[in-house]
Design a protein around this motif. Sequence first.
Motif: not given
Length: 349
Positions: A287-288, A309-311, A331
């Motif tokens: 996860c961001w 939001t993901r990295t 992100g």
Amino acid sequence: MRQGWLKFAVLAAVATFGSAALAGADNDAAWLKDRQTRFAAYKAAHPRPDAEIAAIKAKTAALVAAAAPLSQSSLDQAPVSWRASDKPLELWDGADLPEMIVVPAGEYTQGSPETAPKRDANEGPRHRVRIGYALAVGRSDITVGEYARFVADTGYATGNVCYTYEDGQFADRSPRSWRPIGREDVGNNLPATCINWAEAQAYVTWLAKKTGRPYRLMTEGEFEYANRAGTTTTYWWGDEVGKNHAVCNGCGSIWDKKMSAPVASFAPNAFGLYDTAGNAWSWMADCWNKNYDGAPTDGSVRLTGDCGTRTVRGAGWGTHEVILRAARRVGDAAPGRHGSVGFRVALTL
């Protein structure tokens, strides 16, 4: 006159589509034949891969156990690699599946110092990370050919809207998907992009079930370690972007800011991994989070923060060279699809 023109246009379109389909089928067959030949050679060279893996795991565990405890007191110390083998060990479960490289366990400083040029605030605070286990990483990003096998096997339906750069503009366009348009000659060897986080996750879930091994997405701590490959420079190859080390906006390649290159078009890093910088971003499992406060120090996934939001790491073919830096992190909205975002798989042995 109008009907005659329309009939001609339809026939021409059908002929063009048919030619493209035939060319695509021919290239699919050639791609698979090449992979089958290389996979047969791999099997001949590695008749007992599980025994090799067991030996690597045992030696890695012994090396890590003998190392001093992880310390955050000296962030400027050099990276450490505990090599359990004199040469990179390959792991490959099938001709149409991803080729894997076992990277050495080790320790490094994640992030960048506050004095680093072009630094982003989210690259700190710096901290030591230990990858204290035997880790296999995709030799390259998952390719179109590899993703196609998953879709064919499962019938999985991906989206058909993707944010792409065309005619000098970035925009969401439809129909656009991970299947490249107009590049049938190299399509299967391109990184599979226009894939959102869930679609990447669906692939690794299928791959784990198919092989019986716990394949997964990479974590942020693993990716920076694998990308740097024992270096502390701005890019894994040095402090200057130079030419023809990668594909980006300013990397000096023929694909710069135009399109992705076939995977492995440039030299690998010291761990034997291709395209860890440039060409296509990679979705991370994490996860961001806006910085490294509270970040894991053992390479594990971070599941707190903004999980919508993901990295993403590694940068893409249209990314400015500054963002190609090894410490750079970004992100991206998990449901989004982007023409330069794909993924790479990992496997804890």
